[in-house]
Scaffold this active site. Sequence first.
Site, PDB file in Angstrom:
ATOM      1  N   ARG A 176      -9.538   0.394   8.819  1.00  0.00           N
ATOM      2  CA  ARG A 176      -9.106  -0.973   9.146  1.00  0.00           C
ATOM      3  C   ARG A 176     -10.194  -1.751   9.868  1.00  0.00           C
ATOM      4  NH1 ARG A 176      -3.193   0.307   9.148  1.00  0.00           N
ATOM      5  NH2 ARG A 176      -2.026  -1.618   9.381  1.00  0.00           N
ATOM      6  N   ARG A 223      11.377  -1.215  11.102  1.00  0.00           N
ATOM      7  CA  ARG A 223      10.321  -0.863  12.058  1.00  0.00           C
ATOM      8  C   ARG A 223      10.276  -1.848  13.224  1.00  0.00           C
ATOM      9  NH1 ARG A 223       4.909   0.281   8.611  1.00  0.00           N
ATOM     10  NH2 ARG A 223       4.061  -0.895  10.367  1.00  0.00           N
ATOM     11  N   ARG A 248      -0.191  -9.241  13.569  1.00  0.00           N
ATOM     12  CA  ARG A 248      -0.815  -8.221  12.714  1.00  0.00           C
ATOM     13  C   ARG A 248      -1.617  -8.877  11.587  1.00  0.00           C
ATOM     14  NH1 ARG A 248       4.376  -5.355  11.124  1.00  0.00           N
ATOM     15  NH2 ARG A 248       3.121  -3.991   9.821  1.00  0.00           N
ATOM     16  N   ARG A 280      11.621  -5.389   5.021  1.00  0.00           N
ATOM     17  CA  ARG A 280      11.314  -3.969   4.769  1.00  0.00           C
ATOM     18  C   ARG A 280      12.294  -3.062   5.506  1.00  0.00           C
ATOM     19  NH1 ARG A 280       5.312  -1.711   5.508  1.00  0.00           N
ATOM     20  NH2 ARG A 280       5.471  -2.604   7.588  1.00  0.00           N
ATOM     21  N   LYS A 299       0.841  -1.216   0.000  1.00  0.00           N
ATOM     22  CA  LYS A 299       0.000   0.000   0.000  1.00  0.00           C
ATOM     23  C   LYS A 299       0.870   1.259   0.000  1.00  0.00           C
ATOM     24  CE  LYS A 299      -2.063  -1.137   3.872  1.00  0.00           C
ATOM     25  NZ  LYS A 299      -1.319  -2.396   4.152  1.00  0.00           N
TER      26      LYS A 299
END
Length: 215
Positions: free
Chosen positions: A88, A160, A171, A127, A13
Amino acid sequence: MKLILLGPPGAGKGTQAKMLTEKFSIPQISTGDILRAAVKAGTTMGLKAKEFMDAGGLVPDEVVVGIVRDRLQEVDCENGFILDGFPRTVAQADALQVSLQKMDKELDHVISLDVDAEALVERLTGRRTCKDCGRGYHISFDPSKVEGVCDVCSSELIQRDDDREDTIRKRLQVYASQTEPLINYYRETGVLIELDGMQQIKLVQEQILARLQAS
Ligand code: ADP
Ligand code: AMP
């Protein structure tokens, strides 16, 4: 152009939102980025949000709904926006409808990116994000030219806190139970564009643009 990017954590996203921001000159509104900035600034809201974020859960609806409602009033949203990571939950989607109606605005499209769970884990563990400009990378799929250094601003790339495998799994569970129902929610309103997010970044980008231009 008023868009939502929908999909699990790691679906791409943020990556695609950056491209759309440049293409259409409309802001990317990432509730995750806004919350991380509040955590960094040490605000009361940020400190409270951090507990939920570190645990891989969702920050309470009233907090994020308030953030987005205020953000949508800003002048740079007049010609459109890209919501990334919001809504969400069904309650957030309902609240968004109310806010948009009050502003006499309507969503144009909701772009849903579908990616397999194992690919998501690989994407999220690899990431990296620039600590200053926020540009995202992946150590294998979208590496920076120099390891650990941002191509755009030469700042350090960081991982992160919530991109650790145990938090990622949590998650993904939260996504399946709380957020996935939004696919049907938006399918029923006729604004949903469903795309295969397993393809290369460039291909996903081309397909998004093709679908937006066709409608
Ligand atoms: P999201 O915002 O949905 O959580 P990101 O855009 O941050 O996801 O992407 C998660 C990671 O996966 C990043 O490291 C990014 O570089 C990488 N990525 C994004 N799209 C793709 C893709 N189509 N194929 C492979 N890796 C991707
Ligand atoms: P993201 O950057 O979108 O992956 O979001 C990181 C974290 O911020 C999430 O795991 C949640 O804890 C929190 N968060 C971001 N957006 C929302 C939202 N719309 N509702 C609730 N929590 C959110």
